[in-house]
Design a protein around this motif. Sequence first.
Motif, PDB file in Angstrom:
ATOM      1  N   ASP A 124      56.187 -69.415  36.987  1.00 15.24           N
ATOM      2  CA  ASP A 124      54.800 -69.044  37.255  1.00 15.24           C
ATOM      3  C   ASP A 124      54.098 -69.990  38.228  1.00 15.24           C
ATOM      4  O   ASP A 124      53.597 -69.556  39.246  1.00 15.24           O
ATOM      5  CB  ASP A 124      54.037 -68.893  35.917  1.00 15.24           C
ATOM      6  N   ARG A 125      54.055 -71.289  37.928  1.00 12.64           N
ATOM      7  CA  ARG A 125      53.315 -72.227  38.774  1.00 12.64           C
ATOM      8  C   ARG A 125      54.242 -73.311  39.340  1.00 12.64           C
ATOM      9  O   ARG A 125      55.130 -73.786  38.633  1.00 12.64           O
ATOM     10  CB  ARG A 125      52.212 -72.915  37.969  1.00 12.64           C
ATOM     11  N   ARG A 182      45.071 -69.703  45.641  1.00 12.37           N
ATOM     12  CA  ARG A 182      44.212 -68.512  45.789  1.00 12.37           C
ATOM     13  C   ARG A 182      42.947 -68.870  46.566  1.00 12.37           C
ATOM     14  O   ARG A 182      42.448 -68.069  47.348  1.00 12.37           O
ATOM     15  CB  ARG A 182      43.869 -67.939  44.403  1.00 12.37           C
ATOM     16  N   HIS A 231      39.324 -65.924  40.426  1.00 14.99           N
ATOM     17  CA  HIS A 231      40.768 -66.146  40.530  1.00 14.99           C
ATOM     18  C   HIS A 231      41.570 -65.468  39.425  1.00 14.99           C
ATOM     19  O   HIS A 231      42.791 -65.518  39.444  1.00 14.99           O
ATOM     20  CB  HIS A 231      41.083 -67.648  40.521  1.00 14.99           C
ATOM     21  N   ASN A 232      40.907 -64.904  38.420  1.00 17.35           N
ATOM     22  CA  ASN A 232      41.642 -64.029  37.490  1.00 17.35           C
ATOM     23  C   ASN A 232      40.691 -63.015  36.857  1.00 17.35           C
ATOM     24  O   ASN A 232      39.465 -63.119  36.967  1.00 17.35           O
ATOM     25  CB  ASN A 232      42.453 -64.822  36.438  1.00 17.35           C
ATOM     26  N   ASP A 260      45.188 -60.524  38.942  1.00 21.20           N
ATOM     27  CA  ASP A 260      46.011 -60.356  37.725  1.00 21.20           C
ATOM     28  C   ASP A 260      46.355 -58.878  37.489  1.00 21.20           C
ATOM     29  O   ASP A 260      47.509 -58.526  37.422  1.00 21.20           O
ATOM     30  CB  ASP A 260      45.379 -60.890  36.434  1.00 21.20           C
ATOM     31  N   CYS A 280      49.100 -59.881  39.814  1.00 23.35           N
ATOM     32  CA  CYS A 280      49.960 -61.055  39.610  1.00 23.35           C
ATOM     33  C   CYS A 280      50.765 -60.723  38.364  1.00 23.35           C
ATOM     34  O   CYS A 280      50.203 -60.586  37.279  1.00 23.35           O
ATOM     35  CB  CYS A 280      49.108 -62.300  39.397  1.00 23.35           C
TER      36      CYS A 280
HETATM   37  O1  AHR Z   1      49.314 -68.988  36.661  1.00 28.25           O
HETATM   38  C1  AHR Z   1      48.917 -67.667  36.578  1.00 28.25           C
HETATM   39  C2  AHR Z   1      47.474 -67.601  36.203  1.00 28.25           C
HETATM   40  O2  AHR Z   1      47.259 -68.275  34.997  1.00 28.25           O
HETATM   41  C3  AHR Z   1      46.916 -66.217  35.961  1.00 28.25           C
HETATM   42  O3  AHR Z   1      46.487 -65.592  37.113  1.00 28.25           O
HETATM   43  C4  AHR Z   1      45.771 -66.541  35.072  1.00 28.25           C
HETATM   44  O4  AHR Z   1      45.204 -65.437  34.441  1.00 28.25           O
HETATM   45  C5  AHR Z   1      46.448 -67.479  34.153  1.00 28.25           C
HETATM   46  O5  AHR Z   1      45.686 -68.106  33.279  1.00 28.25           O
END
Ligand code: AHR
Length: 326
Positions: A124-125, A182, A231-232, A260, A280
């Motif tokens: 994810d990150r 973002r 951002h979400n 999202d 996302c």
């Molecule tokens: O890392 C993804 C992000 O983390 C999502 O877009 C967000 O909703 C979440 O908390």
Amino acid sequence: MLKRISAVVLGGLLATALAGCGGDGGGAGSGDDDGTITLGFAQVGAESGWRTANTKSIQDSAKEAGIELQFSDAQQKQENQIRAIRSYITQKVDVIAFSPVVESGWDTVLREAKDANIPVILTDRAIDSPDQTLYKTFIGSDFVLEGKKAGEWLVAEYQGTTEPVNIVELQGTTGSAPANDRRDGFAEVIKADPKFKVIASQTGEFTRAKGKEVMDAFLKAHKDIDVLYAHNDDMGLGAIEAIEGAGLKPGVDIKIITVDAVKDGMQALADGKINFIVECSPLLGPQLMELVKKVDAGESVPERVITEETTFTQEQAKEALPNRQY
Ligand code: AHR
């Protein structure tokens, strides 16, 4: 062989339980005779609908793949995640995967995992370490591209207008990859036209409650907001409550772009309260389990696995909603 995890009690929510470590591949594996792979997964938290769907995808996919999952919830705190990773190292799990709360500060603990010969997968990150030998692969979205898609919609929406467009931005968790990327992707696209002005930008920590709180403050400080870029979805949904509380119509008086595409966000989009959502995908579980098996077996994996994503207008949301999984 069963081992009891050292006490990693993260604010009472940590879901890590008894560990049965095994595996006979590339990981350190404490050596279950049945060859079961044990995956230690350090999750960010439960801050959003996206995260809940992501956790479910990981838990369901591990079960389906026959992978024993040790799962922890860091409650959006880096120190909790580091503690959980150290606990997985102590347990000698076969593979560690985690979704880093923030981008920096991981080198020490990841070096410990490497020294213990436990492969690490980022999900994810991303992290900002220059040492790419600290992890085997990274699976997740292109967050810069997501920000760009948000900006491109805005540019198209206001094509032909010369009036200033005042934008407020609800950023994700400070220092996190999705918040940084973002923000940057969006800024890069809109900077081409000076009529777009980000008049306020603050973190809403990816939560609905904080999104509402910060939007309340934005509305008090600025009477001339045209657009909200959140951002979400969760922060956007919180902001919608604030906008309605101020007697304004979300999606009309203030246009809203979010990221999202979780069900609640899609419903608000279909209802006309959000104008555009950049998808996302949280459904990383199946691909992650494939990667876990490969790295455990010592097979090579791509450096980067990017998830496929789309965008949704209000019309597209109406069509997609009945079959939306999360
Ligand atoms: O890392 C993804 C992000 O983390 C999502 O877009 C967000 O909703 C979440 O908390």
